[in-house]
Design a protein around this motif. Structure first.
Motif, mmCIF file in Angstrom:
data_model
loop_
_atom_site.group_PDB
_atom_site.id
_atom_site.type_symbol
_atom_site.label_atom_id
_atom_site.label_comp_id
_atom_site.label_asym_id
_atom_site.label_seq_id
_atom_site.Cartn_x
_atom_site.Cartn_y
_atom_site.Cartn_z
ATOM 1 N N UNK A 137 0.848 -1.183 0.000
ATOM 2 C CA UNK A 137 0.000 0.000 0.000
ATOM 3 C C UNK A 137 0.892 1.244 0.000
ATOM 4 N N UNK A 138 0.493 2.267 -0.717
ATOM 5 C CA UNK A 138 1.261 3.519 -0.807
ATOM 6 C C UNK A 138 0.582 4.582 0.040
ATOM 7 N N UNK A 139 1.405 5.271 0.850
ATOM 8 C CA UNK A 139 0.903 6.378 1.680
ATOM 9 C C UNK A 139 1.825 7.584 1.502
ATOM 10 N N UNK A 140 1.268 8.739 1.735
ATOM 11 C CA UNK A 140 2.021 10.012 1.617
ATOM 12 C C UNK A 140 2.273 10.542 3.019
ATOM 13 N N UNK A 141 3.543 10.604 3.367
ATOM 14 C CA UNK A 141 3.889 11.124 4.695
ATOM 15 C C UNK A 141 3.704 12.627 4.719
ATOM 16 N N UNK A 142 3.187 13.131 5.813
ATOM 17 C CA UNK A 142 2.932 14.563 5.938
ATOM 18 C C UNK A 142 4.151 15.318 6.461
ATOM 19 N N UNK A 143 5.037 14.604 7.095
ATOM 20 C CA UNK A 143 6.207 15.275 7.682
ATOM 21 C C UNK A 143 7.239 15.581 6.606
ATOM 22 N N UNK A 144 7.689 14.547 5.928
ATOM 23 C CA UNK A 144 8.762 14.734 4.937
ATOM 24 C C UNK A 144 8.229 14.962 3.532
ATOM 25 N N UNK A 145 6.910 14.859 3.367
ATOM 26 C CA UNK A 145 6.289 14.996 2.053
ATOM 27 C C UNK A 145 6.926 14.032 1.047
ATOM 28 N N UNK A 146 7.107 12.794 1.469
ATOM 29 C CA UNK A 146 7.632 11.741 0.585
ATOM 30 C C UNK A 146 6.596 10.628 0.526
ATOM 31 N N UNK A 147 6.742 9.767 -0.453
ATOM 32 C CA UNK A 147 5.838 8.631 -0.619
ATOM 33 C C UNK A 147 6.461 7.404 0.010
ATOM 34 N N UNK A 148 5.680 6.785 0.862
ATOM 35 C CA UNK A 148 6.157 5.570 1.520
ATOM 36 C C UNK A 148 5.275 4.389 1.080
ATOM 37 N N UNK A 149 5.918 3.300 0.759
ATOM 38 C CA UNK A 149 5.235 2.063 0.373
ATOM 39 C C UNK A 149 5.562 1.013 1.425
ATOM 40 N N UNK A 150 4.526 0.426 2.006
ATOM 41 C CA UNK A 150 4.713 -0.642 2.992
ATOM 42 C C UNK A 150 4.017 -1.896 2.478
ATOM 43 N N UNK A 151 4.488 -3.026 2.946
ATOM 44 C CA UNK A 151 3.874 -4.280 2.506
ATOM 45 C C UNK A 151 4.254 -5.448 3.371
ATOM 46 N N UNK A 152 3.451 -6.474 3.269
ATOM 47 C CA UNK A 152 3.684 -7.719 3.992
ATOM 48 C C UNK A 152 3.513 -8.884 3.012
ATOM 49 N N UNK A 153 4.280 -9.939 3.224
ATOM 50 C CA UNK A 153 4.170 -11.083 2.305
ATOM 51 C C UNK A 153 2.817 -11.783 2.463
ATOM 52 N N UNK A 154 2.369 -12.361 1.361
ATOM 53 C CA UNK A 154 1.086 -13.097 1.367
ATOM 54 C C UNK A 154 1.277 -14.583 1.643
ATOM 55 N N UNK A 155 2.441 -14.971 2.124
ATOM 56 C CA UNK A 155 2.715 -16.394 2.340
ATOM 57 C C UNK A 155 1.734 -17.010 3.320
ATOM 58 N N UNK A 156 1.431 -16.267 4.413
ATOM 59 C CA UNK A 156 0.520 -16.840 5.411
ATOM 60 C C UNK A 156 -0.871 -17.074 4.825
ATOM 61 N N UNK A 157 -1.334 -16.088 4.019
ATOM 62 C CA UNK A 157 -2.652 -16.254 3.377
ATOM 63 C C UNK A 157 -2.626 -17.408 2.381
ATOM 64 N N UNK A 158 -1.578 -17.458 1.571
ATOM 65 C CA UNK A 158 -1.480 -18.513 0.556
ATOM 66 C C UNK A 158 -1.338 -19.888 1.201
ATOM 67 N N UNK A 159 -0.541 -19.972 2.260
ATOM 68 C CA UNK A 159 -0.369 -21.271 2.920
ATOM 69 C C UNK A 159 -1.670 -21.741 3.561
ATOM 70 N N UNK A 160 -2.356 -20.806 4.238
ATOM 71 C CA UNK A 160 -3.630 -21.186 4.863
ATOM 72 C C UNK A 160 -4.654 -21.611 3.825
ATOM 73 N N UNK A 161 -4.697 -20.864 2.728
ATOM 74 C CA UNK A 161 -5.652 -21.211 1.660
ATOM 75 C C UNK A 161 -5.318 -22.558 1.050
#
Length: 487
Positions: A137-161
């Motif tokens: 997911x992409x978010x815009x930081x208000x402090x530094x006015x930069x774009x931050x992208x964060x993410x988590x692996x889908x391994x847990x979802x894929x393994x459970x499925x």
């Protein structure tokens, strides 16, 4: 027929049991597939939603665990978490990796950053080179006015499925096998009544029906003839069919026996006059005198007339059986009955002959064949004359739709009443062999049936009544009983 068509025919189950079991197993398989698909999609959506919540939490500003206690390295999230910053002149990112010494961070290479640059503000799934599938997911930081992208692996979802899908496949296969075994047992039990009905039909099919007296004693058991069930309906229908076949075969056997008896009786009836004719002819030839020849010719003529009457009766029955139409013309039934009773008085003066006329005196007219109706009346009155003792009262009642013949004689034998109108029927107690071969009442019924009417007999000692009802009567005919003429 093509080879594929033949193979398809072999694969298609033919028995009802196999088709029902295949249908049940197919339904279980389809339901299991639908349930598994819905469950898998629902679980995947729920796990993905939880993962999106974790990604959103990772993107929130605020204090995070900055150092790994074991290594002192800066950590931005759980194992596999990605954090990337995109500024106007710079971009960099890190991924949290699990090593033998604990959690460590690693710089993201340019290929991964290029893919992360495609992230949107809404959670989405991206395949990162060397790292696998990620929810980012992409978010815009208000402090530094930069774009931050964060993410988590889908391994847990894929393994459970994947685990859920494997479990559903195992359970689905077990359900299909169980459905096949249980379905086979249940269907065979439910179709057992049809098997018993079929066994009855097979038993009947082995009975010889081509000759002799037939007695079909095989029947479907009563507990298999419940009309509320399909098998019961089949069993009930089969029992009705067997009863009909049995009665028809019995009637055929009786008819054959009657024909055999008739052939014997007719042969005797014809042989007797033929023997008489041959004897008188031989007598006239030997003697040659006028007196003997005259007696012989008279006897020959009498016996020839007797044979002619028998043959004519047989021909008439054959024509009526073939549906040959009779003459249809107005017949004065009142006049016909009066004349017949007058003739009977002359022939049998030792009987009392009565005729009951309609009360209004209007002649009864019917549409039919005058000669044949006269034959009917003559036969009935002749029977009353021959088979009742002197002094018996015979009453003919004229009705609007026919007439009745009643006598107070000894009546028909009880065993003869039900078959009196059948052809070739003769009762020793009521008929004399020299008087006929049992065609009189059969001719009566055949002629009246050809007129669209009916004949019924009711007989007990001292009260015998034969009722003749004709199909059509002329308008204005009288009804009831009134004037009586007696001798």
């Amino acid at each position: 027929m093509s080879r594929m068509h033949r193979i398809a025919e072999r694969l298609v189950p033919r028995s009802l049991t196999a088709r029902l079991v295949v249908t049940a197993v197919t339904l279980v398989a389809v339901v299991s597939l639908l349930v598994g698909t819905v469950t898998t999609l629902g679980m995947h959506a729920w796990l993905t939603s939880r993962l999106d919540s974790d990604v959103a939490a990772l993107a929130r500003p605020g204090p995070r665990p900055a150092m790994d206690p074991s290594s002192g390295q800066r950590v931005f999230g759980a194992e596999g978490a990605i954090t990337a910053l995109f500024a106007d002149t710079d971009r960099r990112g890190e991924v949290v990796m699990l090593t033998s010494t604990g959690l460590r961070t690693r710089e993201l290479d340019d290929d991964v950053l290029d893919v992360l640059a495609q992230a949107r503000s809404e959670p989405s799934t991206l395949d990162l080179p060397g790292l696998g599938s990620y929810r980012v997911r992409k978010v815009r930081t208000q402090v530094d006015q930069v774009t931050m992208v964060v993410g988590l692996p889908t391994d847990t979802v894929d393994d459970a499925t994947s685990s859920l899908v494997r479990l559903e496949l195992v359970l689905g296969l077990l359900a299909i096998v169980a459905a096949g075994l249980v379905g086979t047992a249940v269907v065979r039990r439910q179709l057992r009544p049809l098997t018993e009905v079929a066994a009855t039909a097979h038993a009947v099919s082995e009975i010889p029906l081509d000759e002799g007296e037939i007695g079909i004693t095989e029947r479907v058991p009563a507990h298999l003839t419940d009309p509320r069930t399909e098998a019961g309906q089949v069993g009930l229908a089969l029992n009705q069919l067997l009863a009909h076949v049995e009665s028809s075969l019995s009637a055929r056997h009786r008819s054959e026996q009657q024909v055999r008896q008739f052939v014997a009786d007719a042969s005797h009836e014809l042989r007797t006059p033929l023997t008489t004719i041959a004897g008188y002819t031989e007598l006239a030839r030997r003697r040659g005198d006028a007196d003997t020849s005259a007696v012989a010719l008279a006897k020959v003529e009498e016996e020839a007339a007797r044979m002619t009457a028998l043959v004519e009766d047989l021909l008439l029955l054959a024509r009526l059986d073939a549906g040959r139409p009779l003459v249809a013309e107005p017949v004065d039934l009142t006049r016909l009955l009066l004349e017949a009773v007058d003739d009977a008085r002359v022939v049998a003066p030792d009987h009392r002959w009565r005729i009951v006329m309609p009360p209004d005196g209007v002649p009864v007219e019917v549409v039919g064949d005058d000669n044949r109706l006269h034959q009917v009346v003559t036969n009935l009155l002749a029977n009353a004359r021959k088979y009742t003792p002197a002094g018996t009262t015979v009453t003919v009642t004229v009705r609007a739709d026919g007439f009745d013949v009643h006598d107070d004689g000894p009546g028909f034998p009880a065993e003869l009443v039900g078959t009196a109108f059948e052809r070739f029927t003769r009762g020793d107690a009521a008929r004399h062999r020299a008087d006929g071969v049992g065609l009189g009442l059969a001719l009566v019924q055949a002629i009246i049936s050809a007129h669209g009417g009916s004949v019924t007999l009711r007989s007990i000692r001292g009260d015998t009544r034969i009722s003749v009802r004709l199909g059509r009567s002329a308008p204005g005919a009288g009804s009831g009983s009134g004037l009586t003429a007696s001798s």
